[in-house]
Design an enzyme around this catalytic site. Structure first.
Site, PDB file in Angstrom:
ATOM      1  N   ASP A  64       0.854  -1.181   0.000  1.00 42.34           N
ATOM      2  CA  ASP A  64       0.000   0.000   0.000  1.00 42.34           C
ATOM      3  C   ASP A  64       0.894   1.237   0.000  1.00 42.34           C
ATOM      4  OD1 ASP A  64      -2.345   1.683   0.233  1.00 42.34           O
ATOM      5  OD2 ASP A  64      -3.367  -0.120   0.944  1.00 42.34           O
ATOM      6  N   HIS A 109      -2.527   3.044  -4.857  1.00 42.86           N
ATOM      7  CA  HIS A 109      -1.981   2.491  -3.605  1.00 42.86           C
ATOM      8  C   HIS A 109      -0.566   1.951  -3.785  1.00 42.86           C
ATOM      9  CE1 HIS A 109      -5.496   3.021  -1.078  1.00 42.86           C
ATOM     10  NE2 HIS A 109      -6.242   2.638  -2.097  1.00 42.86           N
ATOM     11  N   GLU A 125      -9.453   2.716  -5.694  1.00 42.98           N
ATOM     12  CA  GLU A 125      -9.071   4.105  -5.417  1.00 42.98           C
ATOM     13  C   GLU A 125      -7.818   4.543  -6.173  1.00 42.98           C
ATOM     14  OE1 GLU A 125     -10.743   4.484  -0.888  1.00 42.98           O
ATOM     15  OE2 GLU A 125      -8.739   3.676  -1.107  1.00 42.98           O
ATOM     16  N   TYR A 142     -16.730  -4.104   7.226  1.00 44.69           N
ATOM     17  CA  TYR A 142     -15.512  -3.356   7.515  1.00 44.69           C
ATOM     18  C   TYR A 142     -15.244  -3.377   9.019  1.00 44.69           C
ATOM     19  CZ  TYR A 142     -14.047  -2.096   2.943  1.00 44.69           C
ATOM     20  OH  TYR A 142     -13.529  -2.185   1.678  1.00 44.69           O
ATOM     21  N   PHE A 143     -14.289  -4.195   9.400  1.00 45.34           N
ATOM     22  CA  PHE A 143     -14.028  -4.359  10.829  1.00 45.34           C
ATOM     23  C   PHE A 143     -13.081  -3.275  11.362  1.00 45.34           C
ATOM     24  CE2 PHE A 143     -15.163  -9.203  11.006  1.00 45.34           C
ATOM     25  CZ  PHE A 143     -16.451  -8.886  10.625  1.00 45.34           C
ATOM     26  N   GLU A 149      -5.088   1.381   9.329  1.00 41.71           N
ATOM     27  CA  GLU A 149      -4.552   2.737   9.522  1.00 41.71           C
ATOM     28  C   GLU A 149      -4.406   3.076  11.007  1.00 41.71           C
ATOM     29  OE1 GLU A 149      -6.952   1.971   7.321  1.00 41.71           O
ATOM     30  OE2 GLU A 149      -6.980   3.353   5.624  1.00 41.71           O
TER      31      GLU A 149
HETATM   32  C1  TNX Z   1     -10.864   2.095   1.414  1.00 38.33           C
HETATM   33  S1  TNX Z   1     -11.629  -0.739   0.803  1.00 38.33           S
HETATM   34  C2  TNX Z   1      -9.759   1.380   0.969  1.00 38.33           C
HETATM   35  C3  TNX Z   1      -8.596   1.213   1.861  1.00 38.33           C
HETATM   36  C4  TNX Z   1      -8.796   1.922   3.182  1.00 38.33           C
HETATM   37  C5  TNX Z   1     -10.222   1.688   3.648  1.00 38.33           C
HETATM   38  C6  TNX Z   1     -10.525   2.220   5.006  1.00 38.33           C
HETATM   39  C7  TNX Z   1     -10.584  -0.439  -0.281  1.00 38.33           C
HETATM   40  C8  TNX Z   1     -10.558  -1.363  -1.398  1.00 38.33           C
HETATM   41  N1  TNX Z   1      -9.775   0.641  -0.182  1.00 38.33           N
HETATM   42  O1  TNX Z   1      -7.430   1.649   1.206  1.00 38.33           O
HETATM   43  O2  TNX Z   1      -7.885   1.438   4.082  1.00 38.33           O
HETATM   44  O3  TNX Z   1     -11.101   2.304   2.731  1.00 38.33           O
HETATM   45  O4  TNX Z   1     -11.764   1.761   5.487  1.00 38.33           O
END
Ligand code: TNX
Length: 761
Positions: A185, A255, A319, A416-417, A469
């Site tokens: 990441d 990422h 993302e 989402y934990f 995080e």
């Molecule tokens: C989105 S879920 C992201 C992560 C972050 C997360 C935090 C996903 C595929 N990407 O990079 O850590 O939200 O909840």
């Protein structure tokens, strides 16, 4: 003498029951039988002696010893027989038969036998005993979904090989069979790639970390760590022994900032880049126009496939901002050369990401593997054997299945934990936000109702994600994971007709005992009092219902005092109609849970009838308009607790019927601001009055300032005073901003407005 022996033996006899999690799909326990199977040191495990069964037998002996202290012997007179040969199309189906002199476990495969062992393990008492009485029973069980996943981000924070193994132990206990290992990441690269040594030399180290969510301050503490290929293989083997497949994820083309820090020529600008020390989404991504990026990706994925035998290989895809690509001549040239054009809702830059996705798809499928990716892979025309991991709600799963792709559900609404699991965030370790309590996880149905029968078959499973995080220690990892994983595993394993939340709550204490046994840190909110407040508009009062786990006493106060074992015992719902502070806790064997505290503030509008003229945002309607007059404030900036109602695009337009004409001169409400999510303060308010509920006239209105950068997290209070007015009906319109300002990450998109209690004086 015989009697003495018998007595001393039975005095230390434990009982097994099959009230386990996940709930087996078919189970018959003969409660009338006088005979039982007695599990003691005279029991031996028999099997065909092959490698898998020998290992399975070793696990079983170990579990029995860990749970009860009983050491099995060889050649005892009673047996537990482990065998394969169950003729079942589900490879993890097993039969578990308990007779007076034997227990027979028959699996469709060795993996199925291992799952059966988990059921046996969880049926046992967790205290030291000499023998365990097992009821005569027959279980035929199988998983509902073939893919039962759990994801673990080891990039934002690093966890040791031993901790990763413990994570896998936790998965085995919950019948999870796919471990999704998030290995790179922006904030850290964690897997050794021999062809690109700087990935770990440079990419695995960040100098420090931003404090909390505030990008203006850093902690000065370096974070580093990586796994060698040998260590990764050790993990793969450890998981395989527990019939868990390890899916590596190389997240690309976004990422990738840690890779860019190591190899800056892979970016559009050439850098320099740092391993990121902040959270969020960075614009620095791999350059899609650069041929060496493609070579890099092919090399990395090939090395990954040399290490990981998994048939699924996750290529990330989430993302990926297109800011750099839009300014990059190489990316433009690629678009031109490849004839990439916009399609549907995707512009040519999204389609450029699709080009990269398809390139990697080919690298992966050339090795006979299957590409998996986050729902953004739908930007490409992906081939039908690519698997979509739907995280932005369930939309990606619906689209994927409609296009004919297999899908795994992992929506941020339920899975989402890293989200909070309690409304009382002040008592919780700092988290990213959100609100996903155990009950919400349990309520998740992975097959979207939008799919027809054929499409529904493409839903191969569900998965939870743990993004780290804000999770610095492994003990915190366990706290976020447990017991939500217990709720999820029943979603993954048990057919919906055998799922029942009340029954789950009865079975959870046994799971807690197992967590205690292994020293796992877990969240205990289920032991707290769960309060439900329902306005009763007839009685003009608030109905209070408490619940908790079975066998716990609930005691409460309404005068602000801390409840103790002498406080009022809760015996059923009650009502309140005045200002009180409610405090409640549960007690078991003198041990008290955490206290919940809610303040009820009444006013003219409390417990009256409220209805919306506009529709709340999807997922944020909760209990609807009545929430705005239930005497309870939204409290924290956590807008997902159900105490705030959210609107987007629409205004919050509510009608309150005060029941009779009342003289009023003041109206108040709060908004919730969580700016990074597009949740901002109201744009204004209009208040209208009416005595017949038909003809309304304006009482007062206010406009509020533009959205300001400085207000990031807040609960601004608005109070409007006006000349006394006699009215029965009130129409309150709390206006939302229709476009977020240009500096916001979601510029131009409509803002959310979240509203809590409307108070009238
Ligand atoms: C989105 S879920 C992201 C992560 C972050 C997360 C935090 C996903 C595929 N990407 O990079 O850590 O939200 O909840």
């Amino acid at each position: 003498m015989a009697c003495v022996a018998l007595c001393s033996c039975t005095s230390n006899m434990g009982k097994a029951d099959f009230n386990v999690i996940p709930q087996p799909n078919n189970i018959t326990v003969d409660s009338t039988a006088t005979a039982h199977f007695i599990l003691d040191k005279n029991v031996s495990i028999v099997h065909n002696g092959d490698e898998d069964m020998t290992r399975n037998a070793r696990f079983l002996a170990q579990y029995i010893q860990e749970m009860t202290g009983i050491e099995l012997s060889d050649g005892g007179d009673k047996v537990i027989k482990l065998q394969v040969g169950l003729n079942d199309e589900n490879p993890e189906a097993y039969k578990l038969q308990v007779y007076p002199d034997s227990v027979v476990i028959t699996g469709a495969t060795p993996a199925a036998v291992f799952r059966a062992l988990q059921t046996v393990r969880k049926s046992l008492p967790t205290t030291a005993v000499d023998a365990v009485e097992m009821p005569i029973a027959e279980i035929y069980d199988y998983p509902r979904f073939e893919y039962r996943g759990a994801h673990f981000d080891v990039c934002r924070h690093f966890y040791t090989i031993d901790e990763v193994k413990t994570f896998i132990d936790m998965l085995a206990l919950h019948n999870v069979n796919n471990f999704h290992w998030h290995l790179n990441d922006d904030q850290g690269w964690r897997i050794e790639i021999k062809k690109y040594p700087k990935l770990i030399e440079i990419g695995s180290k960040r100098t420090e970390t931003v404090i909390g969510r505030n990008p203006g301050k850093w902690d000065g503490v370096p974070v580093s760590g990586y796994y060698t290929q040998e260590q990764a293989k050790e993990i793969i083997e450890y998981a395989a022994e527990r019939y868990i497949n390890v899916i590596p994820e190389i997240d690309m083309p976004g990422h990738m900032r840690s890779a860019l820090a190591a190899y800056p020529h892979l970016g559009c600008t050439g850098g320099p880049y740092d391993v990121w020390t902040e959270w969020g989404v960075t614009p620095e991504v791999l350059c899609a126009g650069n041929d060496s990026t493609m070579t890099f990706l092919a090399d990395v994925f090939n090395e990954i496939m040399d290490i990981f035998p998994s048939k699924y290989i996750n290529a990330g895809g989430d993302e990926c901002p297109k800011t750099r690509w839009q300014e990059c001549p190489k990316c433009q040239a690629r678009i031109k050369a490849e004839g990439i054009v916009a399609k549907g809702r995707f512009n040519e830059f999204d389609r450029l990401q699709g080009y990269v996705t398809n390139y990697i798809y080919k690298v992966i499928s050339a090795r006979g593997r299957m590409m998996m990716g986050w729902d953004e892979i739908l930007q490409a025309d992906i081939p039908s054997d690519a698997i979509v991991l739907s995280w932005q709600g369930i939309a990606g799963a619906i689209e994927g299945a409609k296009r004919g792709n297999k899908v795994v559900l992992s929506p941020n609404t339920h899975c989402y934990f890293d989200f909070y699991q309690s409304k009382d965030v002040q008592f919780e370790p700092f988290a990213i936000g959100g609100y996903t309590p155990v009950e919400k996880v349990y309520s998740f149905e992975p097959v979207p109702s939008e799919l027809d029968e054929e499409q529904a078959k493409l839903v191969i499973g569900a998965q939870c994600n743990l993004w780290t995080e804000y999770i610095k220690t492994f003990s915190h990892v366990q706290y976020m994971e447990l017991p939500r994983l217990a709720a999820l595993c029943e979603v993954q394993w048990t057919e919906p007709e055998h799922k029942d939340y009340e029954s789950f709550k009865e079975r959870i204490p046994a799971m807690f005992a197992i967590y205690d046994k292994y020293g796992y840190n877990y969240a205990k909110h289920l032991c707290d009092v769960n309060a439900t407040y329902t306005p009763n508009t007839e009685k003009k009062a608030l109905e209070v219902t408490f619940s908790t786990l079975k066998n716990r006493e609930i005691r409460y106060t309404t005068d602000g005092n801390e409840p103790d074992e002498n406080s009022t015992l809760y015996s059923g719902p009650f009502t309140i109609d005045s200002d009180v502070i409610i405090k409640a806790a549960s007690f078991s064997n003198g041990v008290k849970s955490r206290t919940i505290c809610d303040t009820i503030n009444t006013n003219i509008a409390s417990f009256t009838k409220a209805t919306f003229n506009t529709v709340p945002a999807i997922g944020y309607a909760f209990n609807g308009a009545q929430t705005l007059v239930d005497g309870i404030m939204g409290g924290t900036t956590n807008y997902r607790t159900g105490r705030w109602i959210g609107f987007v695009g629409n205004n919050c337009d509510v009608v309150i019927d005060l029941g009779s004409e009342q003289s009023i001169s003041e109206l108040g409400f709060n908004c919730c601001v969580f700016q990074c999510d597009g949740v901002v303060d109201a744009a204004g308010v209009e208040i209208y009055g009416s005595n017949d509920g038909k003809e309304y006239s304006l009482i007062a209105s206010e406009e509020y300032p533009e959205v300001v950068k400085e207000m990031e997290f807040a609960t601004p209070h608005h109070e409007i005073k006006f000349a006394p007015k006699s009215t029965r009906y009130l129409n309150v319109i709390i206006k939302s901003h229709k476009a977020l300002p240009s500096w916001h990450a979601f510029a131009g998109a409509p803002a959310f407005v979240f509203v809590d209690e409307i108070t009238v004086k």
